[in-house]
Motif scaffolding. Structure first.
Motif, PDB file in Angstrom:
ATOM      1  N   THR A  28       0.598  -1.435  -0.362  1.00 19.73           N
ATOM      2  CA  THR A  28      -0.504   0.328   0.358  1.00 19.73           C
ATOM      3  C   THR A  28       0.482   1.634  -0.003  1.00 19.73           C
ATOM      4  N   PHE A  29       2.345   1.003  -0.213  1.00 21.55           N
ATOM      5  CA  PHE A  29       2.871   2.479  -0.028  1.00 21.55           C
ATOM      6  C   PHE A  29       2.778   3.749  -1.446  1.00 21.55           C
ATOM      7  N   GLY A  30       1.654   3.750  -2.081  1.00 21.12           N
ATOM      8  CA  GLY A  30       1.424   4.520  -3.218  1.00 21.12           C
ATOM      9  C   GLY A  30       0.105   5.262  -2.576  1.00 21.12           C
ATOM     10  N   LEU A  31      -0.724   4.629  -0.970  1.00 20.14           N
ATOM     11  CA  LEU A  31      -1.218   5.542  -0.860  1.00 20.14           C
ATOM     12  C   LEU A  31      -0.904   5.750   0.788  1.00 20.14           C
ATOM     13  N   TYR A  32       0.391   5.862   0.282  1.00 23.34           N
ATOM     14  CA  TYR A  32       1.264   6.805   1.314  1.00 23.34           C
ATOM     15  C   TYR A  32       1.722   8.379   1.210  1.00 23.34           C
ATOM     16  N   GLY A  33       1.238   9.232   1.868  1.00 19.29           N
ATOM     17  CA  GLY A  33       2.226  10.448   2.330  1.00 19.29           C
ATOM     18  C   GLY A  33       3.086  10.214   2.806  1.00 19.29           C
ATOM     19  N   MET A  34       4.647  10.510   2.533  1.00 22.93           N
ATOM     20  CA  MET A  34       5.657  10.144   2.725  1.00 22.93           C
ATOM     21  C   MET A  34       6.539  11.497   3.167  1.00 22.93           C
ATOM     22  N   GLY A  35       7.579  10.956   3.387  1.00 25.21           N
ATOM     23  CA  GLY A  35       8.312  12.855   4.518  1.00 25.21           C
ATOM     24  C   GLY A  35       9.984  12.232   4.958  1.00 25.21           C
ATOM     25  N   TRP A  36      10.342  13.653   5.116  1.00 23.86           N
ATOM     26  CA  TRP A  36      11.335  13.420   6.101  1.00 23.86           C
ATOM     27  C   TRP A  36      11.475  13.935   6.730  1.00 23.86           C
ATOM     28  N   PHE A  37      11.804  13.554   8.434  1.00 21.65           N
ATOM     29  CA  PHE A  37      12.192  14.417   9.220  1.00 21.65           C
ATOM     30  C   PHE A  37      14.342  13.839   9.665  1.00 21.65           C
ATOM     31  N   ARG A  38      14.342  15.328  10.892  1.00 20.36           N
ATOM     32  CA  ARG A  38      15.761  15.321  10.503  1.00 20.36           C
ATOM     33  C   ARG A  38      16.142  15.532  12.686  1.00 20.36           C
ATOM     34  N   GLN A  39      17.325  15.172  13.137  1.00 19.18           N
ATOM     35  CA  GLN A  39      16.584  15.165  13.994  1.00 19.18           C
ATOM     36  C   GLN A  39      18.545  15.122  14.839  1.00 19.18           C
ATOM     37  N   ALA A  40      19.518  17.197  15.096  1.00 14.39           N
ATOM     38  CA  ALA A  40      20.872  17.311  15.590  1.00 14.39           C
ATOM     39  C   ALA A  40      20.794  16.314  16.650  1.00 14.39           C
ATOM     40  N   PRO A  41      21.962  17.044  16.995  1.00 12.26           N
ATOM     41  CA  PRO A  41      22.212  16.927  18.220  1.00 12.26           C
ATOM     42  C   PRO A  41      22.080  17.941  19.483  1.00 12.26           C
ATOM     43  N   VAL A  97       9.280   9.102   7.047  1.00 14.72           N
ATOM     44  CA  VAL A  97       8.452   8.760   7.718  1.00 14.72           C
ATOM     45  C   VAL A  97       7.296   8.283   6.582  1.00 14.72           C
ATOM     46  N   ALA A  98       6.264   8.530   7.281  1.00 15.85           N
ATOM     47  CA  ALA A  98       4.715   7.797   6.053  1.00 15.85           C
ATOM     48  C   ALA A  98       3.362   7.767   6.707  1.00 15.85           C
ATOM     49  N   LYS A  99       2.216   8.801   6.046  1.00 18.58           N
ATOM     50  CA  LYS A  99       1.186   8.955   6.871  1.00 18.58           C
ATOM     51  C   LYS A  99       0.279   8.041   6.064  1.00 18.58           C
ATOM     52  N   VAL A 100      -0.940   7.845   7.515  1.00 18.03           N
ATOM     53  CA  VAL A 100      -1.622   6.578   6.141  1.00 18.03           C
ATOM     54  C   VAL A 100      -3.262   8.004   5.687  1.00 18.03           C
ATOM     55  N   GLY A 101      -3.491   8.742   5.016  1.00 20.80           N
ATOM     56  CA  GLY A 101      -4.391   9.034   4.761  1.00 20.80           C
ATOM     57  C   GLY A 101      -3.901  10.909   3.610  1.00 20.80           C
ATOM     58  N   ALA A 102      -4.652  11.360   3.489  1.00 21.38           N
ATOM     59  CA  ALA A 102      -4.146  12.516   2.863  1.00 21.38           C
ATOM     60  C   ALA A 102      -2.915  12.973   2.864  1.00 21.38           C
ATOM     61  N   LEU A 103      -1.917  13.536   2.386  1.00 22.32           N
ATOM     62  CA  LEU A 103      -1.167  14.799   3.273  1.00 22.32           C
ATOM     63  C   LEU A 103      -1.620  15.794   1.961  1.00 22.32           C
ATOM     64  N   THR A 104      -1.423  16.921   3.233  1.00 26.25           N
ATOM     65  CA  THR A 104      -2.014  17.902   2.835  1.00 26.25           C
ATOM     66  C   THR A 104      -1.460  19.064   3.233  1.00 26.25           C
ATOM     67  N   SER A 105      -1.392  20.678   2.616  1.00 25.67           N
ATOM     68  CA  SER A 105      -0.900  21.395   3.251  1.00 25.67           C
ATOM     69  C   SER A 105      -1.186  22.312   4.325  1.00 25.67           C
ATOM     70  N   TYR A 112       2.745  12.020  11.699  1.00 26.22           N
ATOM     71  CA  TYR A 112       2.987  10.623  10.763  1.00 26.22           C
ATOM     72  C   TYR A 112       2.641   9.675  11.194  1.00 26.22           C
ATOM     73  N   ASP A 113       2.358   8.171  10.850  1.00 25.40           N
ATOM     74  CA  ASP A 113       2.373   7.215  11.521  1.00 25.40           C
ATOM     75  C   ASP A 113       3.066   5.676  11.699  1.00 25.40           C
ATOM     76  N   TYR A 114       3.967   6.020  10.595  1.00 22.14           N
ATOM     77  CA  TYR A 114       5.465   5.217  10.245  1.00 22.14           C
ATOM     78  C   TYR A 114       6.225   5.960   9.974  1.00 22.14           C
ATOM     79  N   TRP A 115       7.367   5.728  10.864  1.00 24.14           N
ATOM     80  CA  TRP A 115       9.024   6.200  10.970  1.00 24.14           C
ATOM     81  C   TRP A 115      10.249   4.676  10.596  1.00 24.14           C
TER      82      TRP A 115
END
Length: 125
Positions: A28-41, A97-105, A112-115
């Motif tokens: 179901t990858f095509g159903l997820y909005g996807m993204g990137w986060f980062r964390q610095a020390p 990261v991945a979001k179930v459902g619509a990713l909007t402005s 996000y649901d998965y990391w």
């Protein structure tokens, strides 16, 4: 449910480039909005970039806009983050990261649901 596995991190000099990849399991990858986060020390985790299910819309933090590009290949269940003109301030662990459902402005920066486990990016000066 799916699993996210990042790759492509490493050590690069300032001004250089890296491309991160995130491989997602599941049909179901095509159903997820996807993204990137980062964390610095010593800093809080922050939003970097996001892309809608179809790839038609993308969003970026002000700190990376114009330097980073997010893209996806739904046939390969993979999302990418092309990082150019890297700066020492970009040093961080980068999370897919991945979001179930619509990713909007209105929600691209949260909820996000998965990391993934993260991949280290280190930019030397």
């Amino acid at each position: 449910q799916g699993q996210l596995v990042e790759s492509g991190g490493g050590l690069v000099q300032a001004g250089g480039s890296l491309r991160l990849s995130c491989a997602a399991s599941g049909r179901t990858f095509g159903l997820y909005g996807m993204g990137w986060f980062r964390q610095a020390p010593g800093k809080e985790r922050e939003f970097v970039a996001a892309i809608t299910r179809s790839g038609s819309s993308t969003y970026y933090s002000d700190s990376v806009k114009g330097r980073f590009t997010i893209s996806r290949d739904n046939a390969k269940n993979t999302v990418y983050l092309q990082m150019n003109s890297l700066k020492p301030d970009d040093t961080a662990v980068y999370y897919c990261v991945a979001k179930v459902g619509a990713l909007t402005s209105g929600n691209y920066y949260r909820g996000y649901d998965y990391w993934g486990q993260g991949t280290q990016v280190t930019v030397s000066s």
